[in-house]
Design a protein around this motif. Structure first.
Motif, PDB file in Angstrom:
ATOM      1  N   LEU A 135       3.794  45.615 -10.263  1.00 34.36           N
ATOM      2  CA  LEU A 135       4.123  44.304  -9.806  1.00 34.36           C
ATOM      3  C   LEU A 135       3.212  43.078 -10.385  1.00 34.36           C
ATOM      4  O   LEU A 135       3.545  41.982 -11.053  1.00 34.36           O
ATOM      5  N   ASN A 139       4.016  40.038 -12.962  1.00 31.85           N
ATOM      6  CA  ASN A 139       3.765  39.002 -12.434  1.00 31.85           C
ATOM      7  C   ASN A 139       3.018  38.126 -13.514  1.00 31.85           C
ATOM      8  O   ASN A 139       3.255  36.761 -13.642  1.00 31.85           O
ATOM      9  N   LEU A 144       8.622  38.341 -12.772  1.00 34.93           N
ATOM     10  CA  LEU A 144       9.194  38.600 -11.484  1.00 34.93           C
ATOM     11  C   LEU A 144       9.906  37.352 -10.968  1.00 34.93           C
ATOM     12  O   LEU A 144       9.616  36.109 -11.287  1.00 34.93           O
ATOM     13  N   GLN A 145      10.830  37.696  -9.973  1.00 33.33           N
ATOM     14  CA  GLN A 145      11.667  36.633  -9.232  1.00 33.33           C
ATOM     15  C   GLN A 145      10.383  35.689  -8.282  1.00 33.33           C
ATOM     16  O   GLN A 145       9.566  36.526  -7.862  1.00 33.33           O
ATOM     17  N   LEU A 148      10.326  36.876  -4.688  1.00 36.62           N
ATOM     18  CA  LEU A 148      10.183  38.377  -4.372  1.00 36.62           C
ATOM     19  C   LEU A 148       9.219  38.612  -3.279  1.00 36.62           C
ATOM     20  O   LEU A 148       8.099  38.421  -3.489  1.00 36.62           O
ATOM     21  N   ALA A 150       6.484  40.492  -1.931  1.00 37.93           N
ATOM     22  CA  ALA A 150       5.568  41.654  -2.757  1.00 37.93           C
ATOM     23  C   ALA A 150       5.369  42.863  -1.745  1.00 37.93           C
ATOM     24  O   ALA A 150       5.581  43.821  -2.134  1.00 37.93           O
ATOM     25  N   THR A 153       8.820  44.863  -1.205  1.00 43.08           N
ATOM     26  CA  THR A 153       9.179  45.358  -2.465  1.00 43.08           C
ATOM     27  C   THR A 153       8.366  46.652  -2.637  1.00 43.08           C
ATOM     28  O   THR A 153       8.599  47.693  -3.109  1.00 43.08           O
ATOM     29  N   THR A 154       6.867  46.680  -2.501  1.00 41.89           N
ATOM     30  CA  THR A 154       5.886  47.548  -2.662  1.00 41.89           C
ATOM     31  C   THR A 154       6.268  48.775  -1.624  1.00 41.89           C
ATOM     32  O   THR A 154       6.489  50.058  -2.066  1.00 41.89           O
ATOM     33  N   GLU A 187      15.761  49.765  -9.708  1.00 44.81           N
ATOM     34  CA  GLU A 187      14.526  49.425  -8.733  1.00 44.81           C
ATOM     35  C   GLU A 187      13.782  48.320  -9.448  1.00 44.81           C
ATOM     36  O   GLU A 187      13.541  47.228  -8.996  1.00 44.81           O
ATOM     37  N   VAL A 188      13.370  48.572 -10.625  1.00 42.86           N
ATOM     38  CA  VAL A 188      12.460  47.629 -11.548  1.00 42.86           C
ATOM     39  C   VAL A 188      13.147  46.710 -11.845  1.00 42.86           C
ATOM     40  O   VAL A 188      12.664  45.117 -11.678  1.00 42.86           O
ATOM     41  N   SER A 190      15.444  45.020 -10.132  1.00 47.66           N
ATOM     42  CA  SER A 190      15.727  44.241  -9.025  1.00 47.66           C
ATOM     43  C   SER A 190      14.445  43.404  -8.608  1.00 47.66           C
ATOM     44  O   SER A 190      14.397  42.352  -7.963  1.00 47.66           O
ATOM     45  N   TRP A 191      13.392  43.437  -9.471  1.00 45.83           N
ATOM     46  CA  TRP A 191      12.257  42.963  -9.415  1.00 45.83           C
ATOM     47  C   TRP A 191      12.371  41.404 -10.129  1.00 45.83           C
ATOM     48  O   TRP A 191      11.339  40.562  -9.964  1.00 45.83           O
TER      49      TRP A 191
END
Length: 197
Positions: A135, A139, A144-145, A148, A150, A153-154, A187-188, A190-191
């Motif tokens: 992440l 970033n 990254l959004q 998001l 963090a 998400t983690t 998943e990735v 979606s970040w």
């Protein structure tokens, strides 16, 4: 003239035999007796180099961690691969999708079983740290959004990777590698910002 013994080489050989014994027989293969039999040594010879069972398992686990870390480092060192693909491949590198990674998982699970049975230590945070670093990396690349969350998400990604690893390890025929790759890729994605997906 007495035979000279390269003690460091002998220790490395014992680690290799221990790794192989665990791969062959799971957690029950982690005993000094099983390792000594495979290495064609006596348990006393093994204990000369590794006085306790936990010190031997610790050495084997360090070797596995080093191998996985090298695998991930090589992925991030590939210049012809996009940042997004580097992150996806790094996460896939810790999942038991082939014989080598399955063997690493077998050793990792034996180690976790041992420290749990002994009532010492706890599960490592390697996967969580990999997610956090991934992440952070994305970033820094401004991919990254912006909104998001963090920490959530983690947690979600960590749970996904742990769950997939465990299911693949326990029931390898019930979960297809192709679907695991799709789930990690989703998943990735979606970040990421829309333009970086």
């Amino acid at each position: 003239m007495p035979k000279l013994i390269d003690h460091e080489k002998k220790k490395e050989q014992i680690i290799e035999y221990a790794w192989q014994s665990i791969v062959n027989s799971g957690a029950k293969g982690a005993t000094v007796r099983n390792i000594a039999k495979l290495a064609e040594m006596t348990p006393g010879q093994i204990r000369y180099y590794y006085p306790t069972h936990s010190s031997l398992l610790d050495a084997v686990m360090k070797k596995v961690n080093h191998k996985v870390a090298q695998r991930i480092q090589e992925i991030f060192g590939q210049e012809n691969v996009t940042e997004k693909e580097q992150v996806i491949q790094a996460i896939l590198a810790v999942l038991p999708l082939d014989d080598d990674r399955y063997a690493d998982m077998e050793v990792w699970m034996a180690f976790q079983y041992e420290i749990h049975a002994a009532g010492t230590g706890s599960m490592g945070d390697e996967i969580r740290m990999l997610i956090q670093k991934s992440l952070q990396y994305l970033n820094e690349k401004q991919m990254l959004q912006e909104d998001l969350p963090a920490e959530l998400t983690t947690m979600r990604a960590h749970a996904l990777v742990d769950g997939l690893a465990l299911h693949k390890w326990l029931t390898p025929d019930r979960i297809d590698n192709t679907n695991i790759i799709k789930l990690i890729r989703a998943e990735v994605h979606s970040w990421l910002k829309e333009e970086d997906r």
